[in-house]
Scaffold this active site. Structure first.
Site, PDB file in Angstrom:
ATOM      1  N   HIS A 157       0.788  -1.205   0.236  1.00 33.70           N
ATOM      2  CA  HIS A 157       0.202   0.178  -0.026  1.00 33.70           C
ATOM      3  C   HIS A 157       1.045   1.236   0.016  1.00 33.70           C
ATOM      4  O   HIS A 157       1.991   1.253   0.212  1.00 33.70           O
ATOM      5  CB  HIS A 157      -0.818  -0.234   1.296  1.00 33.70           C
ATOM      6  CG  HIS A 157      -2.014  -0.954   1.055  1.00 33.70           C
ATOM      7  ND1 HIS A 157      -2.006  -2.400   1.316  1.00 33.70           N
ATOM      8  CD2 HIS A 157      -3.595  -0.813   0.615  1.00 33.70           C
ATOM      9  CE1 HIS A 157      -3.065  -2.583   1.125  1.00 33.70           C
ATOM     10  NE2 HIS A 157      -3.904  -1.899   0.950  1.00 33.70           N
ATOM     11  N   LYS A 161      -0.259   4.647   4.837  1.00 32.54           N
ATOM     12  CA  LYS A 161      -1.294   3.835   5.400  1.00 32.54           C
ATOM     13  C   LYS A 161      -0.585   3.443   6.573  1.00 32.54           C
ATOM     14  O   LYS A 161       0.509   3.170   6.893  1.00 32.54           O
ATOM     15  CB  LYS A 161      -1.329   2.342   4.694  1.00 32.54           C
ATOM     16  CG  LYS A 161      -2.358   1.399   5.370  1.00 32.54           C
ATOM     17  CD  LYS A 161      -2.821   0.341   4.107  1.00 32.54           C
ATOM     18  CE  LYS A 161      -3.880  -0.510   4.899  1.00 32.54           C
ATOM     19  NZ  LYS A 161      -5.031  -0.141   5.212  1.00 32.54           N
TER      20      LYS A 161
HETATM   21  P1  NAD Z   1      -7.179   9.415   5.105  1.00 38.85           P
HETATM   22  O1  NAD Z   1      -6.379   9.643   6.404  1.00 38.85           O
HETATM   23  O2  NAD Z   1      -6.823  10.042   3.697  1.00 38.85           O
HETATM   24  O3  NAD Z   1      -8.674   9.994   5.650  1.00 38.85           O
HETATM   25  C1  NAD Z   1      -9.287   9.793   6.875  1.00 38.85           C
HETATM   26  C2  NAD Z   1     -10.035  11.092   7.256  1.00 38.85           C
HETATM   27  O4  NAD Z   1     -10.768  10.661   8.342  1.00 38.85           O
HETATM   28  C3  NAD Z   1      -9.032  12.371   7.392  1.00 38.85           C
HETATM   29  O5  NAD Z   1      -9.440  13.350   6.684  1.00 38.85           O
HETATM   30  C4  NAD Z   1      -9.213  12.436   9.211  1.00 38.85           C
HETATM   31  O6  NAD Z   1      -9.164  13.934   9.289  1.00 38.85           O
HETATM   32  C5  NAD Z   1     -10.541  12.022   9.143  1.00 38.85           C
HETATM   33  N1  NAD Z   1     -11.072  11.897  10.370  1.00 38.85           N
HETATM   34  C6  NAD Z   1     -10.271  11.638  11.689  1.00 38.85           C
HETATM   35  N2  NAD Z   1     -11.028  11.643  12.809  1.00 38.85           N
HETATM   36  C7  NAD Z   1     -12.422  11.972  12.449  1.00 38.85           C
HETATM   37  C8  NAD Z   1     -13.424  12.061  13.347  1.00 38.85           C
HETATM   38  N3  NAD Z   1     -13.371  11.834  14.433  1.00 38.85           N
HETATM   39  N4  NAD Z   1     -14.574  12.346  12.463  1.00 38.85           N
HETATM   40  C9  NAD Z   1     -14.591  12.525  11.114  1.00 38.85           C
HETATM   41  N5  NAD Z   1     -13.433  12.637  10.333  1.00 38.85           N
HETATM   42  C10 NAD Z   1     -12.258  12.056  10.923  1.00 38.85           C
HETATM   43  O7  NAD Z   1      -7.307   7.806   5.112  1.00 38.85           O
HETATM   44  P2  NAD Z   1      -8.166   7.042   3.655  1.00 38.85           P
HETATM   45  O8  NAD Z   1      -7.086   6.722   2.683  1.00 38.85           O
HETATM   46  O9  NAD Z   1      -9.372   7.923   3.291  1.00 38.85           O
HETATM   47  O10 NAD Z   1      -8.634   5.925   4.476  1.00 38.85           O
HETATM   48  C11 NAD Z   1      -9.461   6.020   5.558  1.00 38.85           C
HETATM   49  C12 NAD Z   1      -9.968   4.713   6.087  1.00 38.85           C
HETATM   50  O11 NAD Z   1     -10.496   3.704   5.362  1.00 38.85           O
HETATM   51  C13 NAD Z   1      -8.619   3.703   6.480  1.00 38.85           C
HETATM   52  O12 NAD Z   1      -8.886   2.844   7.836  1.00 38.85           O
HETATM   53  C14 NAD Z   1      -8.273   2.859   5.441  1.00 38.85           C
HETATM   54  O13 NAD Z   1      -7.700   1.691   5.742  1.00 38.85           O
HETATM   55  C15 NAD Z   1      -9.548   2.476   5.028  1.00 38.85           C
HETATM   56  N6  NAD Z   1      -9.771   1.945   3.768  1.00 38.85           N
HETATM   57  C16 NAD Z   1     -10.838   1.188   3.398  1.00 38.85           C
HETATM   58  C17 NAD Z   1     -10.988   0.694   2.136  1.00 38.85           C
HETATM   59  C18 NAD Z   1     -12.253  -0.397   1.908  1.00 38.85           C
HETATM   60  O14 NAD Z   1     -12.389  -0.681   0.601  1.00 38.85           O
HETATM   61  N7  NAD Z   1     -12.761  -0.625   2.913  1.00 38.85           N
HETATM   62  C19 NAD Z   1     -10.446   1.416   1.117  1.00 38.85           C
HETATM   63  C20 NAD Z   1      -9.515   2.286   1.244  1.00 38.85           C
HETATM   64  C21 NAD Z   1      -9.255   2.625   2.717  1.00 38.85           C
END
Ligand code: NAD
Length: 267
Positions: A157, A161
């Site tokens: 990744h 991550k």
């Molecule tokens: P990222 O860090 O770009 O985004 C996460 C966002 O959440 C940030 O903008 C952060 O400020 C915000 N955040 C933090 N605390 C918060 C709160 N209390 N309330 C609201 N927002 C809050 O990360 P990302 O790449 O977008 O990934 C996010 C999550 O999704 C990770 O756990 C990642 O592993 C997961 N993910 C899952 C899949 C899937 O298909 N299930 C795919 C991609 C990523």
């Protein structure tokens, strides 16, 4: 014509959050009614559409869940602490929740199960159709090969991550363990190092690579004496996960309370 499904995106300014906002904007049968970010995030107050790099939506990003319209479907891609808090707040507020955040633990599972007694909840470590199908293929190959095959799961990744192994790698490990009739917790080897790192018999091994902007690569390797089966999935674009999560949100809208997985949706 049926009413569009009202959606709230939690983690709106994140990589996935922005992809979800763009995706929701392109779907006539869904309507974004809320966009949530953490307290003090620079995006608070901004228009969610502009934040996502598209047209204005007339929905300002907020940190206040209490101000959201009730009975919307929440889509949460944040981090484990934030998702934990959102699960606690969803009761009596959300009409259903789609959880994409990875790295959640066993205690979270209990909280999610309780919430699912009240509203529909769909959780997936990976919202791609290909990974959903790969999970069932891995389970069948593991069952067919039996304990002779050494199973190793390699994932790569992007450099930002946080959790390792990825939630998808663990879900693939669960599928392999199911095929073998064992519990992943009993056989997982999560990273090897040192002079005495020989693989245990029956282990399911994990290796995590990090770098650049890789969206998500997963390989499940079945190694036998003299031959090897390698099953690989590569995600080329984050929008793929957003499309899957939006489909899941649409699918759970109006459904009975319960805990659902992506396979329920794709059959
Ligand atoms: P990222 O860090 O770009 O985004 C996460 C966002 O959440 C940030 O903008 C952060 O400020 C915000 N955040 C933090 N605390 C918060 C709160 N209390 N309330 C609201 N927002 C809050 O990360 P990302 O790449 O977008 O990934 C996010 C999550 O999704 C990770 O756990 C990642 O592993 C997961 N993910 C899952 C899949 C899937 O298909 N299930 C795919 C991609 C990523």
């Amino acid at each position: 014509m049926t009413e569009p499904v009202p959606l709230v995106i939690l983690g709106a300014a994140g990589r996935m959050g922005r992809a979800l906002i763009r995706g929701a904007q392109a779907e006539p049968d869904m309507r974004l009614v809320g966009a949530i970010e953490r307290v003090d995030h620079g995006a608070i107050g901004q228009d969610a559409g502009l934040l996502a790099g598209s047209d204005p939506l007339g929905v300002a990003v907020t940190d206040n869940l209490a101000l959201l319209p009730k009975r919307a479907i929440w889509i949460d891609f944040t981090n484990p602490d934030a998702t934990r808090a959102h699960i606690a707040q969803a009761q009596g507020h959300a009409a259903g929740v789609v959880i994409g955040t990875t790295g959640l633990g066993g205690a979270d599972d209990t909280a999610i199960r309780r919430l699912a007694e009240l509203i529909p909840v769909l959780q997936a470590a990976n919202f791609s159709l290909g990974i959903t199908i790969l999970q069932s293929v891995v389970e069948r190959v593991a069952a067919a090969l039996g304990p002779e095959a050494d199973i190793e799961i390699v994932e790569m990744h992007h450099r930002a991550k946080r959790d390792a192994p990825s939630g998808t790698a663990l879900a693939l490990g669960q599928a392999a363990a199911r095929g073998r009739g064992v519990r992943l917790e009993d056989v997982a080897e999560r990273g090897r190092d040192g002079l005495d790192a020989v693989r245990r018999e029956g282990a399911i091994g994990f290796a995590s690579l990090r770098g650049g902007d890789v969206v998500g690569d997963h390989s499940v390797i079945f190694a036998l004496a003299g031959e090897r089966i390698e099953l690989t999935h590569r995600a080329g674009d984050r929008d793929l996960f957003a499309i899957g999560a939006l489909k899941a949100a649409h699918w759970i809208a109006g459904r009975a309370p319960g805990r659902y997985v992506l396979a329920d949706l794709v059959g």
